[in-house]
Design a protein around this motif. Sequence first.
Motif, short mmCIF file in Angstrom:
data_model
loop_
_atom_site.label_atom_id
_atom_site.label_comp_id
_atom_site.label_asym_id
_atom_site.label_seq_id
_atom_site.Cartn_x
_atom_site.Cartn_y
_atom_site.Cartn_z
N LYS A 139 0.82 24.24 51.65
CA LYS A 139 1.60 23.66 50.56
C LYS A 139 2.96 24.35 50.43
O LYS A 139 3.16 25.47 50.90
CB LYS A 139 0.84 23.75 49.23
CG LYS A 139 -0.51 23.06 49.23
CD LYS A 139 -0.38 21.56 49.43
CE LYS A 139 -1.74 20.87 49.38
NZ LYS A 139 -1.62 19.40 49.58
N VAL A 140 3.87 23.67 49.76
CA VAL A 140 5.22 24.19 49.56
C VAL A 140 5.24 25.14 48.36
O VAL A 140 4.93 24.73 47.24
CB VAL A 140 6.20 23.02 49.32
CG1 VAL A 140 7.57 23.55 48.92
CG2 VAL A 140 6.30 22.15 50.57
N PRO A 141 5.59 26.42 48.56
CA PRO A 141 5.67 27.38 47.43
C PRO A 141 6.98 27.22 46.67
O PRO A 141 7.89 26.52 47.12
CB PRO A 141 5.58 28.73 48.13
CG PRO A 141 6.21 28.49 49.47
CD PRO A 141 5.86 27.07 49.85
N PRO A 142 7.13 27.91 45.53
CA PRO A 142 8.33 27.75 44.70
C PRO A 142 9.64 28.03 45.42
O PRO A 142 10.63 27.32 45.20
CB PRO A 142 8.10 28.74 43.55
CG PRO A 142 6.60 28.82 43.44
CD PRO A 142 6.10 28.72 44.85
N LEU A 143 9.69 29.06 46.26
CA LEU A 143 10.93 29.41 46.96
C LEU A 143 11.41 28.24 47.82
O LEU A 143 12.59 27.87 47.79
CB LEU A 143 10.71 30.65 47.84
CG LEU A 143 11.96 31.17 48.57
CD1 LEU A 143 12.89 31.86 47.60
CD2 LEU A 143 11.57 32.12 49.69
N LEU A 144 10.50 27.65 48.57
CA LEU A 144 10.85 26.52 49.44
C LEU A 144 11.09 25.25 48.62
O LEU A 144 11.93 24.42 48.97
CB LEU A 144 9.73 26.30 50.46
CG LEU A 144 9.94 25.22 51.52
CD1 LEU A 144 11.27 25.40 52.23
CD2 LEU A 144 8.78 25.23 52.52
N ARG A 145 10.36 25.11 47.51
CA ARG A 145 10.53 23.94 46.66
C ARG A 145 11.95 23.85 46.11
O ARG A 145 12.52 22.76 45.99
CB ARG A 145 9.52 23.97 45.52
CG ARG A 145 9.44 22.67 44.71
CD ARG A 145 8.44 22.82 43.57
NE ARG A 145 7.16 23.31 44.08
CZ ARG A 145 6.42 24.25 43.51
NH1 ARG A 145 6.84 24.83 42.39
NH2 ARG A 145 5.27 24.63 44.04
N SER A 146 12.55 24.99 45.82
CA SER A 146 13.92 24.97 45.29
C SER A 146 14.89 24.43 46.33
O SER A 146 15.86 23.74 46.00
CB SER A 146 14.34 26.38 44.84
OG SER A 146 14.54 27.24 45.94
N ARG A 147 14.66 24.74 47.61
CA ARG A 147 15.51 24.20 48.67
C ARG A 147 15.34 22.68 48.76
O ARG A 147 16.32 21.93 48.89
CB ARG A 147 15.15 24.83 50.01
CG ARG A 147 15.30 26.33 50.09
CD ARG A 147 15.00 26.83 51.50
NE ARG A 147 15.00 28.29 51.55
CZ ARG A 147 14.89 29.02 52.66
NH1 ARG A 147 14.75 28.38 53.82
NH2 ARG A 147 14.90 30.33 52.62
N LEU A 148 14.10 22.23 48.72
CA LEU A 148 13.82 20.80 48.83
C LEU A 148 14.42 20.03 47.65
O LEU A 148 14.98 18.94 47.83
CB LEU A 148 12.31 20.58 48.92
CG LEU A 148 11.66 21.12 50.21
CD1 LEU A 148 10.15 21.20 50.05
CD2 LEU A 148 12.02 20.23 51.40
N ASP A 149 14.30 20.58 46.46
CA ASP A 149 14.87 19.92 45.29
C ASP A 149 16.40 19.83 45.40
O ASP A 149 17.00 18.83 45.00
CB ASP A 149 14.47 20.66 44.01
CG ASP A 149 12.98 20.52 43.70
OD1 ASP A 149 12.35 19.59 44.23
OD2 ASP A 149 12.46 21.34 42.92
N LYS A 150 17.02 20.87 45.93
CA LYS A 150 18.47 20.85 46.13
C LYS A 150 18.84 19.79 47.17
O LYS A 150 19.84 19.06 47.00
CB LYS A 150 18.97 22.23 46.57
CG LYS A 150 20.48 22.33 46.68
CD LYS A 150 21.15 22.20 45.32
CE LYS A 150 22.64 22.41 45.41
NZ LYS A 150 23.30 22.29 44.10
N GLY A 151 18.05 19.71 48.24
CA GLY A 151 18.30 18.69 49.24
C GLY A 151 18.19 17.29 48.68
O GLY A 151 19.01 16.40 48.97
N LEU A 152 17.19 17.07 47.83
CA LEU A 152 17.03 15.76 47.18
C LEU A 152 18.20 15.47 46.25
O LEU A 152 18.66 14.32 46.15
CB LEU A 152 15.72 15.74 46.39
CG LEU A 152 14.44 15.54 47.20
CD1 LEU A 152 13.21 15.82 46.33
CD2 LEU A 152 14.38 14.13 47.77
N GLU A 153 18.69 16.49 45.58
CA GLU A 153 19.84 16.31 44.68
C GLU A 153 21.06 15.83 45.47
O GLU A 153 21.76 14.89 45.04
CB GLU A 153 20.15 17.64 43.99
CG GLU A 153 21.36 17.60 43.08
CD GLU A 153 21.69 18.99 42.52
OE1 GLU A 153 22.89 19.28 42.38
OE2 GLU A 153 20.75 19.75 42.24
N ILE A 154 21.31 16.44 46.61
CA ILE A 154 22.44 16.04 47.44
C ILE A 154 22.22 14.62 47.97
O ILE A 154 23.14 13.80 48.01
CB ILE A 154 22.64 17.04 48.60
CG1 ILE A 154 23.03 18.41 48.03
CG2 ILE A 154 23.70 16.54 49.57
CD1 ILE A 154 23.02 19.52 49.05
#
Length: 336
Positions: free
Chosen positions: A171-186
């Motif tokens: 599963k995706v942990p919080p550290l990696l989740r923040s990257r993914l959320d930023k990617g989705l934002e862009i």
Amino acid sequence: MISLILAIVLGCVYVYLRRKDARMLRNGIVLVAACWFALLGITEILAQWFPWTDWIALGIVALSPFAIVVLAGFLISNGATMMRNEGRSLGNLLSLLAGVALLGLPVFALLLVMTLNPVAIGLAALLFFLCSYFGVVFVVFLAYAVAYGKMQHTMAPAAVVILGSQIINGKVPPLLRSRLDKGLEIYRESSTETAPLLIPSGGQGADESRPEGVAMAEYLVAAGAPQEHVVAEEQAVNTAQNLKFSAAVAHKEGRDGALVIVTNNYHVLRAALLSRKLGIDAQVVGSPTARYFLPSAFLREFVAILKEHKQLHAVMCIPFVALTALLTAAVIAASQ
């Protein structure tokens, strides 16, 4: 006044160099030099207008040893927090080791000087020179890492590459989740006609049940990204491979324009330097990171950059070694 003029000139040079290519560490050298001369200039003006400010400057210098002790205590405390929350890997222990070094190295140097042996004193001097050099290099790295991390991407990307990190139990942990959320934002900032490709990048480590890219792709789709706009890269095992293999994926999918690369804020500068070295047209943006994680993370990035430029730093240290050897030889000759 001369210091302020130098600060203004260096500030203009910094703006020019950053616009020319923001992905170069030399920009950090110019930035730190500009800030240093600006501080000197402001201090000189204040001293002329308010003579008592000289005492404040003297007090700050006098309190420097206390500040070092406070910094060392903070780093040791942060190292303990890292061990408790993240485990006892070497990377997680860097802040603790740095704190111990800040306390131990001055004591070690003092003991060498107290021997009154010319060779030991020379070794203490060399230790001072090297610590000063790497201290300045770290300030340059940290200042520009923070400055680069504050920059916003200015392009409409053909693809958004999200760099992977360790997954836990698949599963995706919080550290990696923040990257993914930023990617989705862009991704969501782009119009429907120019929606970029999302490329989550990461292979499978020895302690991972599946490739990071696969778990990241699942997260992106579950968060609302269209399946056809997500293509995982599943082979990379380090940052350089993340960038190289993801650029190849973008090319294969017909997305040959510029890339926006997403990682955590402490990692943006090294990712930017590597993308330039690999000849990839890209801008790097950072996602938030838990504050307790940052000291060790920045130290880890600093060590990685030193390793990538180890020959340059070895050459830069030669004058310090030569000067120390000459001074030590002169003292020994004079004592005979």
